[in-house]
Design an enzyme around this catalytic site. Structure first.
Site, PDB file in Angstrom:
ATOM      1  N   HIS A   1       5.201  92.243   7.302  1.00  0.00           N
ATOM      2  CA  HIS A   1       6.283  91.554   8.021  1.00  0.00           C
ATOM      3  C   HIS A   1       7.504  91.350   7.139  1.00  0.00           C
ATOM      4  CE1 HIS A   1       5.709  87.312   6.535  1.00  0.00           C
ATOM      5  NE2 HIS A   1       4.430  87.627   6.494  1.00  0.00           N
TER       6      HIS A   1
ATOM      7  N   ASP B   1       5.483  86.618   0.208  1.00  0.00           N
ATOM      8  CA  ASP B   1       4.941  86.633   1.563  1.00  0.00           C
ATOM      9  C   ASP B   1       6.100  86.896   2.525  1.00  0.00           C
ATOM     10  OD1 ASP B   1       3.758  86.049   4.008  1.00  0.00           O
ATOM     11  OD2 ASP B   1       3.674  83.898   3.658  1.00  0.00           O
TER      12      ASP B   1
ATOM     13  N   GLU C   1       6.645  87.190  12.387  1.00  0.00           N
ATOM     14  CA  GLU C   1       5.301  86.816  11.950  1.00  0.00           C
ATOM     15  C   GLU C   1       5.233  85.354  11.555  1.00  0.00           C
ATOM     16  OE1 GLU C   1       1.884  85.997   9.373  1.00  0.00           O
ATOM     17  OE2 GLU C   1       4.010  85.793   8.876  1.00  0.00           O
ATOM     18  N   GLU C   2       6.286  84.868  10.888  1.00  0.00           N
ATOM     19  CA  GLU C   2       6.252  83.497  10.382  1.00  0.00           C
ATOM     20  C   GLU C   2       6.204  82.446  11.496  1.00  0.00           C
ATOM     21  OE1 GLU C   2       5.572  82.616   7.551  1.00  0.00           O
ATOM     22  OE2 GLU C   2       6.234  84.097   6.091  1.00  0.00           O
TER      23      GLU C   2
ATOM     24  N   ASP D   1      -0.652  91.385   4.055  1.00  0.00           N
ATOM     25  CA  ASP D   1       0.006  90.094   3.912  1.00  0.00           C
ATOM     26  C   ASP D   1      -0.507  89.471   2.619  1.00  0.00           C
ATOM     27  OD1 ASP D   1       1.557  87.831   4.464  1.00  0.00           O
ATOM     28  OD2 ASP D   1       1.047  87.853   6.584  1.00  0.00           O
TER      29      ASP D   1
ATOM     30  N   HIS E   1       4.372  79.794   0.099  1.00  0.00           N
ATOM     31  CA  HIS E   1       5.426  79.101   0.847  1.00  0.00           C
ATOM     32  C   HIS E   1       6.222  78.144  -0.032  1.00  0.00           C
ATOM     33  CE1 HIS E   1       4.239  79.927   5.305  1.00  0.00           C
ATOM     34  NE2 HIS E   1       4.120  81.002   4.538  1.00  0.00           N
TER      35      HIS E   1
END
Length: 343
Positions: free
Chosen positions: A70, A187, A221-222, A241, A321
């Site tokens: 992604h 990510d 995707e997020e 991922d 994140h």
């Protein structure tokens, strides 16, 4: 077996990581990825959702398989403009908001202008605010200080800034001499680069894929619905991922993680077992793990009703994140495993 071209990884990663692409604002990064894909000689198509789809004819057309990474990242959006000219925020995806205090950012307006600024606590100065060190850093306690002479809401609106504008924060992209990739948004931009390296290698060496293959560079995707757009004819789907690291998990920055289960439940047992055996047979550094607070594009495809076997692999990423880090060894192991699966 595919070779890992470190110099090329660094070159492409520099491009991809520096192209701002918060979820919902991915047009520029998809166009960048498409230019790379086109240069390798593969035909690609930008879907209505904004995702990029590539179809590759395989040696065996009895089934169709898929892989993806992604392109969308975490980000922020202007919630409102305060009377003093600072901006309140809402999140795009799930960033670790305490790590955002003090980060430089860019505000993108709907008419194509952009302005730099800094994300700060609403109690930013230790000489002024008693709670400067103790105040929560949740999204309601953060704001953007623009690098423009403004002192009112009217001043800001004259700049073309309005509610709903995108706010992207700096990646701090770096590859160290010791082989660590340190950056926001590993990510999943590391996986985007991995798939581009794979396509470059198969093109240059005229290597055929085992089966008819759909390859996706996904957006959204997020926020949970990225791969809802994949072709319903696919029978197997291995997405790339990040792998999780921490607590009692086995994940490592130097290995490819193979996920057995996430918060949405188990991944396909047979396909996951097949990937584990491939990693063993090719002497790759790998771990098998469960990811407790995690969802992937496999879940999005399943919820969209795609009848498929689904699996997830990726390089182990520290501090997900937040200020993320992985190692080129983990990226190389991930590249080699997806290559082994596809060709």
């Amino acid at each position: 077996m595919i070779s890992f071209d470190i110099a090329y990884f660094k070159q492409v990663a520099q491009d991809i990581f520096h192209c701002d692409s918060p979820t919902g604002f991915t047009k520029h990064v998809i166009e960048l990825v498409k230019r790379y894909v086109d240069s390798y000689g593969y035909e690609s198509n930008i879907l209505n959702s904004g995702a990029l789809e590539i179809f590759i004819k395989g040696k065996d057309s009895s089934k169709m398989v898929a892989t993806s990474a992604h392109c969308d990242t975490l980000g922020l959006m202007v919630r409102s403009i305060k009377p003093n000219g600072t901006l309140t925020l809402t999140t795009l995806g799930g960033p670790s908001t305490p790590t955002l205090d003090g980060e430089y950012c860019t505000v993108y307006t709907r008419d194509g202008r952009k302005y730099t600024g800094t994300i700060l606590s609403t109690s930013p100065a230790v000489h002024v605010f008693k709670d400067a060190n103790t105040k929560s850093r949740d999204i309601e306690s953060l704001e953007v200080r623009l690098d423009v002479e403004v002192s009112s809401k009217e001043d800001v609106t004259k700049l073309g800034i309005q509610n709903g504008d995108i706010v992207s924060y700096d990646t701090k992209f770096m590859i160290t001499d010791t082989g660590f990739l340190k950056s926001r948004f590993i990510d999943d931009k590391a996986s985007v680069v991995i798939l581009l390296m794979l396509l470059k290698y198969t093109s240059e060496h005229n290597i055929q894929f085992k089966h008819d293959t759909k390859l996706y560079f996904v957006v959204y995707e997020e926020v949970g619905h990225g791969a809802s757009i994949v072709d319903h004819r696919i029978s197997e789907f291995v997405t790339l991922d990040m792998g999780c690291i921490g607590l009692d998990l086995a994940g490592s920055e130097y290995a490819v993680s193979i996920c057995a289960k996430d918060s949405g439940g188990p991944y396909d047992y047979e396909l996951t077992s097949k990937l584990i055996q491939m990693a063993k047979d090719n002497h790759l550094d790998f771990t098998v793990d469960i990811f407790p607070y995690y969802g992937s594009d496999i879940g999005a495809a399943r919820r969209a009703g795609v009848d498929m076997k689904g699996a997830l692999i990726g390089s182990g990423v520290s501090a997900s994140h937040g200020m993320e880090r992985t190692h080129l060894k983990g990226i190389e192991n991930t590249l080699k495993l997806i290559y082994t699966y596809l060709v």
